[in-house]
Scaffold this active site. Structure first.
Site, PDB file in Angstrom:
ATOM      1  N   ASP A  14       0.794  -1.284   0.099  1.00 51.63           N
ATOM      2  CA  ASP A  14       0.056   0.135   0.042  1.00 51.63           C
ATOM      3  C   ASP A  14       0.688   1.144  -0.083  1.00 51.63           C
ATOM      4  O   ASP A  14       0.637   2.126   0.777  1.00 51.63           O
ATOM      5  CB  ASP A  14      -0.963  -0.150   1.248  1.00 51.63           C
ATOM      6  CG  ASP A  14      -1.753  -1.389   1.388  1.00 51.63           C
ATOM      7  OD1 ASP A  14      -2.043  -1.987   0.311  1.00 51.63           O
ATOM      8  OD2 ASP A  14      -2.059  -1.550   2.449  1.00 51.63           O
ATOM      9  N   GLU A 186     -11.282   1.355  -3.543  1.00 52.53           N
ATOM     10  CA  GLU A 186     -10.818   1.669  -2.170  1.00 52.53           C
ATOM     11  C   GLU A 186      -9.381   2.461  -2.664  1.00 52.53           C
ATOM     12  O   GLU A 186      -9.236   3.018  -3.713  1.00 52.53           O
ATOM     13  CB  GLU A 186     -10.157   0.277  -1.673  1.00 52.53           C
ATOM     14  CG  GLU A 186      -9.291  -0.438  -2.298  1.00 52.53           C
ATOM     15  CD  GLU A 186      -9.088  -2.021  -1.375  1.00 52.53           C
ATOM     16  OE1 GLU A 186      -9.554  -1.702  -0.208  1.00 52.53           O
ATOM     17  OE2 GLU A 186      -8.709  -2.810  -1.925  1.00 52.53           O
TER      18      GLU A 186
END
Length: 533
Positions: A14, A186
């Protein structure tokens, strides 16, 4: 000069990339590992080194009891107004209809300084990010979690203004993007570039279908138009690409006016028993970080070399800067603090767990709860960053009963790990025991007990990782090594093996002491060696 991917090896998912002047930083998720968030630094996008864990205090990150793969999800690092801003999510519930999570903001003037106490922002969803607009306004974005049975749980991307003066969100949140047909929208990052606001998101889930989607609008609240060749990054269509799971990305413009995309990726292994359901393989190293170069066409970004991502990428026109390694091959615990590459589970390394000074040149760990606990574990570990390495330690430990054990552990989560430990047998005294936890099913496969001679002070323990298999070894004098001829499968320490891929970390190796009798007996570790082959 070339960028060689992945630039951050091992569990570093991420990525949020950020530039401050001529310095570049990437913040990555740490989930249940403490301290929270890893920040890496580079001068050239080629060479990176770990420089900071900003969430060092329980007041910033209280994870005791957090579930496996809870904790810190998808931090967002930015630089504005002369300081660094870090947004992070602490996820408390990962299973079921609800996703209980809380979004926070901390700041610091220096990347490795003392970060502020957190400001709680909201709890409406995860993967929050902070956008600093050119007019001085600031906005928080996050995915919206919808628990209702008749709705998709990923309810779109919401935006809300943040008042730095009031240190809180103001106005009302608004859904500005519901995503594409790939679903699972997301990881929003917003950029104001030229005439447009560009909204970069992740879609498709964080397995092999993962992708990066980008959309643009002339207005911050939309409507947003999706890229004509969306997604801009995915490896789903190319199972032979060495970089898989490509998605969850962020963008940086270099000080030389070049554009790059940092993104999540995985490098699978393919064991001989791969089934049709796992033909993409398993990634014991977890989700890693790679970088791709971007070019612009018709005011849209594209990945140079193709949307599947490349192993080698042209570096920016910046002189190379190489850093010293952040860990020694052998750590003899000469410092008063743990090496930056070591982490603990859920809670900080305090005097409750251990000491680096009580036994000079040793790491002392006090026995606490088992490896299946989500509360208090005395376990100090580092990431697997290669599929070919040795890890070794020496432990002095005198257990008095079978509930006390200390040794070398390879770990994914509370339900998946292996451990070679010194423990106690009522008839034989000190013994070595191999314990395997495989999706919460336990076994101790040694048919013959390994008895530790009375005169032995240090028991030497080693693990050899050989890609898809790994083996434990032991010695009583550091010269004569004995192999435990039980092949352990690396794939069982991967996201892809755990409950069919529902978790998000990676393999760790380290030192652990447990005492479920409650007496907190100490174990002294003389050194820790980690050497890649």
């Amino acid at each position: 000069m070339k960028i060689t991917n992945p630039v951050l090896k091992g569990f570093n998912p991420d990525p949020s990339i950020c530039r401050a002047g001529e310095d570049y930083y990437i913040a990555v998720s740490t989930f249940e590992w403490f301290p929270g968030v890893q920040i890496h630094h580079s001068k050239d996008l080629v060479n990176w080194h770990l420089v900071a864990h900003p969430l060092q205090r329980v007041s910033q990150l209280d994870m005791k009891g957090n579930p496996n793969s809870g904790g810190v999800w998808a931090p967002c690092l930015s630089y504005s107004d002369g300081k660094f801003w870090l947004i992070y999510t602490d996820v408390k519930v990962v299973d079921g209809a609800w996703k209980d999570c809380h979004n926070y903001l901390v700041t610091c003037e220096t990347i490795n300084g003392d970060w502020s106490e957190p400001i709680k922002l909201n709890s409406s969803g995860f993967d929050a990010s902070l956008f600093h607009d050119t007019d001085g306004k600031k906005y928080l974005l996050n995915m919206l979690w919808d628990h209702r049975i008749d709705r998709h749980s990923f309810g779109g991307i919401v935006i809300q203004e943040y008042s730095d003066k009031e240190q809180k969100l103001i106005g009302k949140p608004k859904v500005i993007f519901e995503g594409t047909d790939r679903k699972l929208t997301e990881a929003p990052h917003l950029y104001h570039i030229g005439n447009y606001y560009y909204l970069l998101t992740a879609e498709g889930g964080t397995r092999y279908e993962h992708a990066a989607t980008i959309a643009r609008s002339a207005n911050i609240e939309g409507p947003y138009e999706v890229h004509p060749d969306n997604p801009i990054l995915t490896s789903w269509h190319d199972p032979g690409n060495p970089l898989q799971k490509c998605g969850h990305a962020s963008i940086v413009q270099t000080h030389t006016d070049e554009w790059y995309l940092a993104h999540l990726t995985g490098r699978p292994i393919h064991p001989d028993d791969d089934s049709i359901f796992q033909q993409r393989g398993y990634c014991p190293l977890g989700r890693e970080t790679a970088i791709q170069k971007l070019y612009w066409k018709d005011e849209w970004p594209y990945v140079v070399g193709g949307k599947e991502g490349s192993l080698e990428v042209d570096a920016p026109s910046i002189p190379e800067t190489i850093f010293e390694a952040t860990y020694p091959e052998v750590d003899e615990f000469e410092d008063s603090t743990l090496n930056i590459n070591f982490q603990t589970l859920r809670i900080p390394f305090t005097n409750e767990l251990g000491s680096l000074t009580q036994a000079p040149n040793h790491l002392r760990l006090f026995g606490h709860e088992s490896l299946t606990s989500t509360f208090t574990q005395a376990f100090v570990a580092r990431r697997w960053q290669s599929l070919h390495f040795e890890a070794e330690t020496a432990v002095e430990f005198y257990p008095e009963n079978f509930q006390q054990a200390a040794g070398l552990v390879n770990y994914y989560n509370t339900e998946n790990w292996t451990a070679l430990q010194v423990t106690h047998d009522e008839e034989l005294g000190r013994i070595l025991e191999l314990t395997i936890c495989d999706n919460f099913s336990f076994s101790q496969p040694l048919n013959n007990k390994i008895v530790i001679p009375r005169e032995v002070k240090y028991v030497y323990l080693r693990v050899n990782i050989e890609k898809d298999k790994y083996y434990y070894f032991y010695s009583f004098n550091k010269e004569d090594w004995h192999k435990i001829d039980i092949a352990l499968e690396s794939k069982k320490l991967s996201d892809d093996y755990i409950r069919g891929g529902g978790f998000f970390t990676g393999a760790f190796v380290g030192m652990q002491c447990q005492d479920t009798s409650g007496n907190h007996i100490p174990a002294d570790f003389r050194y820790f060696r980690y050497k890649e082959k």
